[in-house]
Design an enzyme around this catalytic site. Structure first.
Site, PDB file in Angstrom:
ATOM      1  N   CYS B 114      13.264 -34.881   0.940  1.00  0.00           N
ATOM      2  CA  CYS B 114      12.454 -33.664   0.932  1.00  0.00           C
ATOM      3  C   CYS B 114      11.493 -33.837  -0.237  1.00  0.00           C
ATOM      4  O   CYS B 114      11.881 -33.674  -1.390  1.00  0.00           O
ATOM      5  CB  CYS B 114      13.316 -32.415   0.739  1.00  0.00           C
ATOM      6  SG  CYS B 114      12.304 -30.921   0.552  1.00  0.00           S
ATOM      7  N   CYS B 117      10.831 -30.339  -2.235  1.00  0.00           N
ATOM      8  CA  CYS B 117      11.871 -29.619  -2.986  1.00  0.00           C
ATOM      9  C   CYS B 117      13.215 -30.306  -2.777  1.00  0.00           C
ATOM     10  O   CYS B 117      13.423 -31.399  -3.285  1.00  0.00           O
ATOM     11  CB  CYS B 117      11.916 -28.142  -2.616  1.00  0.00           C
ATOM     12  SG  CYS B 117      11.810 -27.801  -0.857  1.00  0.00           S
ATOM     13  N   SER B 118      14.110 -29.685  -2.033  1.00  0.00           N
ATOM     14  CA  SER B 118      15.447 -30.259  -1.889  1.00  0.00           C
ATOM     15  C   SER B 118      16.063 -29.863  -0.555  1.00  0.00           C
ATOM     16  O   SER B 118      17.268 -29.717  -0.452  1.00  0.00           O
ATOM     17  CB  SER B 118      16.328 -29.785  -3.035  1.00  0.00           C
ATOM     18  OG  SER B 118      16.321 -28.368  -3.078  1.00  0.00           O
ATOM     19  N   CYS B 119      15.227 -29.638   0.469  1.00  0.00           N
ATOM     20  CA  CYS B 119      15.734 -29.247   1.785  1.00  0.00           C
ATOM     21  C   CYS B 119      16.748 -30.288   2.258  1.00  0.00           C
ATOM     22  O   CYS B 119      16.479 -31.499   2.210  1.00  0.00           O
ATOM     23  CB  CYS B 119      14.599 -29.136   2.789  1.00  0.00           C
ATOM     24  SG  CYS B 119      13.451 -27.806   2.377  1.00  0.00           S
TER      25      CYS B 119
END
Lengths: 109, 212
Positions: B114, B117-119
């Site tokens: 991702c 971000c941090s999906c």
């Protein structure tokens, strides 16, 4: 894609930038990080946070300097606080006062 | 390794996770106290939420999906058609986003990131590891995936295509790694023990049969 070819859409857009090797070691969360992690879920469940986009907007609004300086869950704490202030659930003054109180408490212990 | 979170105890932090500059840690703790006092949620709800998050783990969730896909052609077909539905049929919550299964083949290796971000499919794999959220991984895996995979000890042959998938808020991925050789006749439980978190992100292969 290499850096420079495509404009970055914000401080959070890391795609294609230069960076060092990946540190593949594990990182255990501190208790405050586990709490902040859970707060985001609860704010969603309780309707204080309308959707994840709102949460991300507050992270992206931190600006490039702050974004890169903060650790992952520090960004989350900042975003959760901004969400709650915007929703009128708490005020900045209350947060500052409580944070100062906690700092004093941990000094005393 | 056991962890006692009631005593002061901290592991060395990664570069992307420095010692909390105390003001933001304090902000998080202060916010939590105020939200409980104002009745937004209770201390018990907070504890339950943390438990709920930590009840999702690779062995009971993601690894079962992969092992089932290796064993059951009908399930694999269902997974291709509608991954969320197929995952639900195993009694596993696929989460609120779209989910897509990416099958590795001898010709194609898939890896997930991702960049923004941090999906991450937290409902299948638990919390993302620190490196998944790090600048180095997010920046480089889209540009030089083979070099990044090599840092995980995963050298991809030059005749194998590497596909990098960028997750987002609406769509998450789970990689179905190649079934290890020498596992003919194994049960789902035996197979699931070879499936690691990292192999479902796509940075490594599933464990070799001898490693079980």
């Amino acid at each position: 894609m290499t850096s420079g070819e495509t404009p970055r859409i914000g401080p959070h857009d890391f795609a294609g930038l230069d960076a060092g090797p990946v540190d593949t070691s594990q990182h255990d969360l501190a208790q405050w990080e586990r709490v902040v992690d859970a707060i985001i879920y609860l704010l969603g469940k309780k309707g204080v946070m309308k959707d994840v986009a709102e949460f991300r907007r507050h992270i992206e609004d931190l600006g490039p300097d702050v974004y890169e300086r903060l650790s992952y869950y520090e960004r989350w704490a900042a975003s959760a606080a901004a969400t709650c202030v915007e929703a009128g659930v708490v005020t900045r003054e209350e947060l500052d006062a409580r944070a100062a109180e906690i700092a004093k408490r941990s000094e005393a212990s | 390794m056991t962890h006692d979170h009631t005593t002061p105890h901290r592991h060395p932090n990664q570069p992307d996770h420095p010692e909390p500059s105390s003001s933001y840690e304090l902000l998080g703790v202060a916010l939590n106290e105020l939200l409980i006092e104002k009745g937004i949620y209770s201390a018990d709800e907070l504890r339950t939420q943390i438990e709920e998050i930590e009840s999702v783990n690779v062995d009971s969730h993601g690894a079962q999906i992969v092992a089932k896909a290796w064993l059951d052609e009908d399930f694999l077909t269902a997974l291709r058609a509608d991954a969320a539905d197929a995952i639900r049929s195993l009694g596993i919550d696929p989460g609120y986003t779209e989910i897509m299964a990416l099958e590795n083949t001898p010709e194609v290796h898939n890896v997930v990131v991702c960049t923004l971000c941090s999906c991450y499919p937290r409902w299948l794999l638990g919390r993302p590891p620190a490196w998944y959220k790090s600048k180095a991984y997010r920046a480089r895996v889209v540009r030089e995936p083979r070099a990044v995979l090599a840092e995980f000890g995963n050298d991809i042959a030059t005749d194998v295509q590497v596909r990098v998938h960028d997750s987002n808020a609406e769509l998450r991925y789970v990689v179905i790694p190649l079934r290890p050789k020498g596992t003919e006749g194994w049960t789902q439980a035996q197979l699931a023990r070879l499936v690691t978190r990292d192999s479902m992100i796509g940075v490594t292969q599933a464990k070799a049969a001898t490693a079980s």
